[in-house]
Motif scaffolding. Structure first.
Motif, PDB file in Angstrom:
ATOM      1  N   ALA A  22       0.865  -1.177   0.000  1.00 18.45           N
ATOM      2  CA  ALA A  22       0.000   0.000   0.000  1.00 18.45           C
ATOM      3  C   ALA A  22       0.902   1.227   0.000  1.00 18.45           C
ATOM      4  CB  ALA A  22      -0.882   0.005   1.237  1.00 18.45           C
ATOM      5  N   HIS A  23       0.330   2.401  -0.250  1.00 20.33           N
ATOM      6  CA  HIS A  23       1.166   3.601  -0.147  1.00 20.33           C
ATOM      7  C   HIS A  23       0.639   4.507   0.960  1.00 20.33           C
ATOM      8  CE1 HIS A  23      -1.548   6.541  -2.183  1.00 20.33           C
ATOM      9  NE2 HIS A  23      -1.979   5.480  -2.820  1.00 20.33           N
ATOM     10  N   VAL A  24       1.548   5.267   1.542  1.00 18.83           N
ATOM     11  CA  VAL A  24       1.173   6.072   2.706  1.00 18.83           C
ATOM     12  C   VAL A  24       1.414   7.567   2.476  1.00 18.83           C
ATOM     13  CG1 VAL A  24       1.317   4.249   4.429  1.00 18.83           C
ATOM     14  CG2 VAL A  24       3.412   5.446   3.752  1.00 18.83           C
ATOM     15  N   HIS A  80      -7.398   8.730   3.551  1.00 19.26           N
ATOM     16  CA  HIS A  80      -7.812   7.315   3.419  1.00 19.26           C
ATOM     17  C   HIS A  80      -6.989   6.656   2.305  1.00 19.26           C
ATOM     18  CE1 HIS A  80     -11.136   7.241   6.185  1.00 19.26           C
ATOM     19  NE2 HIS A  80     -11.906   8.063   5.510  1.00 19.26           N
ATOM     20  N   ASP A  81      -6.837   7.365   1.181  1.00 20.11           N
ATOM     21  CA  ASP A  81      -5.990   6.918   0.068  1.00 20.11           C
ATOM     22  C   ASP A  81      -4.541   7.211   0.449  1.00 20.11           C
ATOM     23  OD1 ASP A  81      -4.700   6.376  -2.298  1.00 20.11           O
ATOM     24  OD2 ASP A  81      -5.668   7.947  -3.464  1.00 20.11           O
ATOM     25  N   ASP A  82      -3.764   6.254   0.953  1.00 17.15           N
ATOM     26  CA  ASP A  82      -4.105   4.858   0.893  1.00 17.15           C
ATOM     27  C   ASP A  82      -3.887   4.184   2.255  1.00 17.15           C
ATOM     28  OD1 ASP A  82      -4.723   2.342  -0.204  1.00 17.15           O
ATOM     29  OD2 ASP A  82      -2.654   1.979  -0.748  1.00 17.15           O
ATOM     30  N   MET A 125     -12.452  10.714  -3.609  1.00 15.62           N
ATOM     31  CA  MET A 125     -11.018  10.405  -3.536  1.00 15.62           C
ATOM     32  C   MET A 125     -10.165  11.638  -3.859  1.00 15.62           C
ATOM     33  SD  MET A 125      -8.760   7.659  -5.661  1.00 15.62           S
ATOM     34  CE  MET A 125      -9.934   6.312  -5.602  1.00 15.62           C
ATOM     35  N   HIS A 126      -9.077  11.789  -3.108  1.00 11.30           N
ATOM     36  CA  HIS A 126      -8.121  12.899  -3.243  1.00 11.30           C
ATOM     37  C   HIS A 126      -8.666  14.239  -2.766  1.00 11.30           C
ATOM     38  CE1 HIS A 126      -4.844  11.121  -6.085  1.00 11.30           C
ATOM     39  NE2 HIS A 126      -5.285  10.236  -5.218  1.00 11.30           N
ATOM     40  N   ALA A 127      -9.891  14.285  -2.256  1.00  8.21           N
ATOM     41  CA  ALA A 127     -10.393  15.516  -1.641  1.00  8.21           C
ATOM     42  C   ALA A 127      -9.758  15.639  -0.252  1.00  8.21           C
ATOM     43  CB  ALA A 127     -11.908  15.465  -1.521  1.00  8.21           C
TER      44      ALA A 127
HETATM   45 MN    MN Z   1      -4.272   8.409  -4.914  1.00  7.17          MN
END
Ligand code: MN
Ligand code: MN
Length: 455
Positions: free
Chosen positions: A99-101, A258-260, A429-431
């Motif tokens: 996953a990415h952080v 949340h992402d990610d 997403m991305h907000a």
């Molecule tokens: Mn993303």
């Protein structure tokens, strides 16, 4: 015999005990997320959780043995958590979850501070894919590190404590917005207008630039830094505040990032809880939002070096280990949004609360620039999920030819490792504040656990 496939709502499927588990699990996630807004924060929080569970730092060349619980931190931004299994690593490979952080945010420019018309500002340069109009008029926290002359590192974290000040980017009042309103969303707020207010109290002893001078004095008093030290810093603005439950029933969570992290946390808890035979590795990657380049991104050699180093220590051929490894690229997907229905193809979307979503391919147009997982790999993961009773779903990003996106999947697949995307559906997403379902979060944990334990 059931011939037809129907997607299931996990909340509806779950019995009373499981429903309780879904809600309990979310509390741990919210705590994790609050201290893990950036890659540095995530690596630090994960290290703490690892140490509490007896995991030991790993360095290339260390001798490892079955049963070892290890972690490797790459430049404070990127952690690899590893549990060495009892199975033959050359034959069974490693079960990898990546996953990415890092999350979209506003980094500071190298020379950020200036004063104008009674206020001092920091100039920012956005990081990752943001819709710029979403960032003015929300409370922002400042976080990161400053490296002083000689190498001393100072941590900065302002805006998360309720007694802290926050930072703020202005927007134009509607009364004077006739021209702004006529612009497209992409152009109404520009990158160069994302300047955050950081002060307004002048230093009376200064002739000019009294506010900037006063801010610099405050920074020097607190962090021992001067203006040039911004050039050797990594500071960014992130939306301030704790994750919050959404709705009367508290079924959803609104939070920044949340992402990610919503996939990073479950892959970590699954690894902690796993008791299978295979060696498992959970990766918290950095730089995904800017293309996975650089020394802490998934295009760096570090993952290879770790796999090779561990393989050699166990007396296994690293090439064989890689060939027999499998990876879940654990990254979020877009949740179907009825308010923007035309952006999706409703029969192949991921729906909120229907569980972790399998995405065979991302990419754009004719599946350009994607890992398109094989039917065999999807079948392997499906068996793992179904054997463990995981409520999951399968979808694709959105309507064909509307845009596109990617994850770290292709970089790991390019190493010769079968890889499949599985992740939690996200609204907005991305907000600055995204939304996920507690059911999907817990489904992701169960899915990753099933993958770790399958042998
Ligand atoms: Mn993303
Ligand atoms: Mn992502």
């Amino acid at each position: 015999m059931q011939y037809e496939y129907t997607r299931k709502n996990y909340f509806k499927q779950a019995g009373e005990e499981e429903l309780k588990a879904i809600f309990d699990y979310a509390e741990g996630y919210k705590d994790f997320l609050f201290t893990s807004k950036t890659e540095r924060g995530s690596a630090k929080t994960a290290e703490k959780l690892c140490r509490e569970r007896g995991y030991k730092p790993y360095m290339f060349g260390d001798k490892v043995k079955p049963g070892d619980k290890l972690f490797f931190i790459n430049r404070d931004k990127n952690i690899f958590i590893i549990k060495i299994g009892t199975a033959d690593i050359a034959k069974c490979g490693v079960k990898i979850m990546a996953a990415h952080v890092d999350s979209p945010r506003l980094d500071l420019k190298p020379n950020p501070l200036y004063e104008e018309d009674g206020m001092a500002f920091f100039k920012t340069h956005y990081y990752g894919g943001i819709k710029k109009y979403q960032w003015p008029t929300i409370p922002l926290a400042l976080t990161g590190v400053v490296v002083l002359r000689g190498g001393k590192r100072v941590e900065v974290n302002v805006g998360e404590d309720e007694n802290d000040p926050i930072f703020y980017i202005t927007d134009l009042l509607p009364h004077l917005s006739q021209e702004q309103n006529e612009k497209t969303l992409a152009k109404a707020v520009t990158g160069e207008s994302l300047n955050a207010i950081v002060g307004a109290l002048p230093d009376k002893s200064e002739d000019k630039d009294g506010i900037k001078a006063a801010v610099l004095k405050l920074l020097h008093d607190k962090y021992g830094m001067t203006e040039i030290d911004f050039q050797t810093s990594e500071l960014c603005f992130v939306p301030a505040g704790r994750p919050r439950d959404v709705g009367f029933d508290r079924a959803l969570i609104s939070a920044y990032g949340h992402d990610d992290k919503v996939c990073a946390y479950p892959e970590m808890t699954a690894l902690f809880e796993s008791d299978g035979k295979d060696t498992v590795m959970a990766i918290f990657a950095d730089k995904e939002e800017t293309g996975s380049d650089g020394v802490t991104g998934m295009q760096s050699r570090v993952i290879l070096d770790i796999l090779d180093s561990i393989s050699r220590s166990l007396g296994a051929d690293p090439v064989l280990v890689r060939y027999n490894s499998k990876c879940i690229s654990a990254d979020v997907c877009a949740a179907y949004d009825p308010d923007y229905a035309s952006a999706f193809e409703k029969r192949n979307s991921s729906y909120l609360s229907c569980g972790a979503s399998v995405t065979k391919y991302h990419g754009a147009r004719g599946k350009a620039s994607t890992n398109d997982a094989s039917a065999e790999m999807v079948g392997y993961v499906r068996d793992a999920f179904e054997d463990a009773g995981v409520v999951y779903q399968t979808g694709e990003l959105g309507r064909i030819d509307l845009g596109g996106g990617g994850t770290v999947a292709k970089f790991i697949a390019n190493l010769g490792i079968d890889t499949l995307d599985v992740g939690v559906p996200v609204l907005s997403m991305h907000a600055p504040y995204e939304i996920i379902s507690k059911a999907d979060l817990y489904s992701m944990h169960k899915a990753m656990l099933a993958f770790c334990n399958k042998h």
